[in-house]
Design an enzyme around this catalytic site. Sequence first.
Site, short mmCIF file in Angstrom:
data_model
loop_
_atom_site.label_atom_id
_atom_site.label_comp_id
_atom_site.label_asym_id
_atom_site.label_seq_id
_atom_site.Cartn_x
_atom_site.Cartn_y
_atom_site.Cartn_z
N HIS A 192 7.57 7.06 -9.70
CA HIS A 192 6.71 8.20 -9.42
C HIS A 192 7.51 9.50 -9.41
O HIS A 192 8.74 9.49 -9.37
CB HIS A 192 5.99 8.04 -8.07
CG HIS A 192 4.83 7.10 -8.13
ND1 HIS A 192 4.96 5.74 -7.95
CD2 HIS A 192 3.51 7.33 -8.35
CE1 HIS A 192 3.78 5.17 -8.06
NE2 HIS A 192 2.88 6.11 -8.31
N LYS A 216 6.63 12.50 -4.30
CA LYS A 216 5.90 11.43 -3.60
C LYS A 216 6.61 11.08 -2.30
O LYS A 216 7.82 10.85 -2.29
CB LYS A 216 5.77 10.19 -4.48
CG LYS A 216 4.88 9.11 -3.85
CD LYS A 216 4.53 8.04 -4.86
CE LYS A 216 3.69 6.93 -4.23
NZ LYS A 216 2.42 7.45 -3.68
#
Length: 242
Positions: free
Chosen positions: A131, A135
């Site tokens: 990600h 995040k």
Amino acid sequence: MRILLIGHGRMGQMLEECIAAAEDLTLAGAVNSKNIDTLATLEDVADVAIDFSSPAVLPQVAEFVRRTGTPLVSGTTGYAEDQAAELRDLGTFAPVLYSANYALGVAVMARALRQMTAVLKDFDIEVIETHHNQKADAPSGTAKLLVDAVDPEHHLTPVYGRQGFCGRRGKTEIGIHAIRGGTVAGEHTVSFFGEDEVLEITHKAASRRIFASGALHAARALAKLPKGYYTLDQILFENEAE
């Protein structure tokens, strides 16, 4: 259909764009962390509420659902177990759907993994998720969703990365690894390692639009269902079959 958005950020912006482009949807309102207390005064303003906020605002969201009976599509990740239980309990007041990932491809991937695991029983299984560098939680909610798909009874022992002299891999391990960097919207790979063969299944998200589109697809279906707690698998497959 009227949609109330809870939470903002990039997902909220994407949802607003998708709602504006849809002929059958209208934006009933948008609530974020700065004005979350306004939920306490809202009545019958929406046909469905879509929540991509944070675990911290669950009390306000839960009170709103209990009071108004508004169907809730939740995509908030990072819930503790007691918070997840509270979310499930909201199904006694309204139709409630929770998924860590609303990409239709991920739903199909999870369904396929359940079938694959039943056959590849003796294979070693590892999960890698990637990600963007903003995040906050790890492993991702989607990684947890995929682990549950391959190990619904939780017979395997999660190992979150490996370091040092950790010894040979145990047969009951499932490795879960998180990678962070750049602007990656989301990439998940589940690998099955057998004798002289490796099988991998990967889902890549090119943008958050797929999550927004999937959440709105689910919202349309949820609005027609009775009170209860639903999974995305039920919404996409069981009700489609009916």
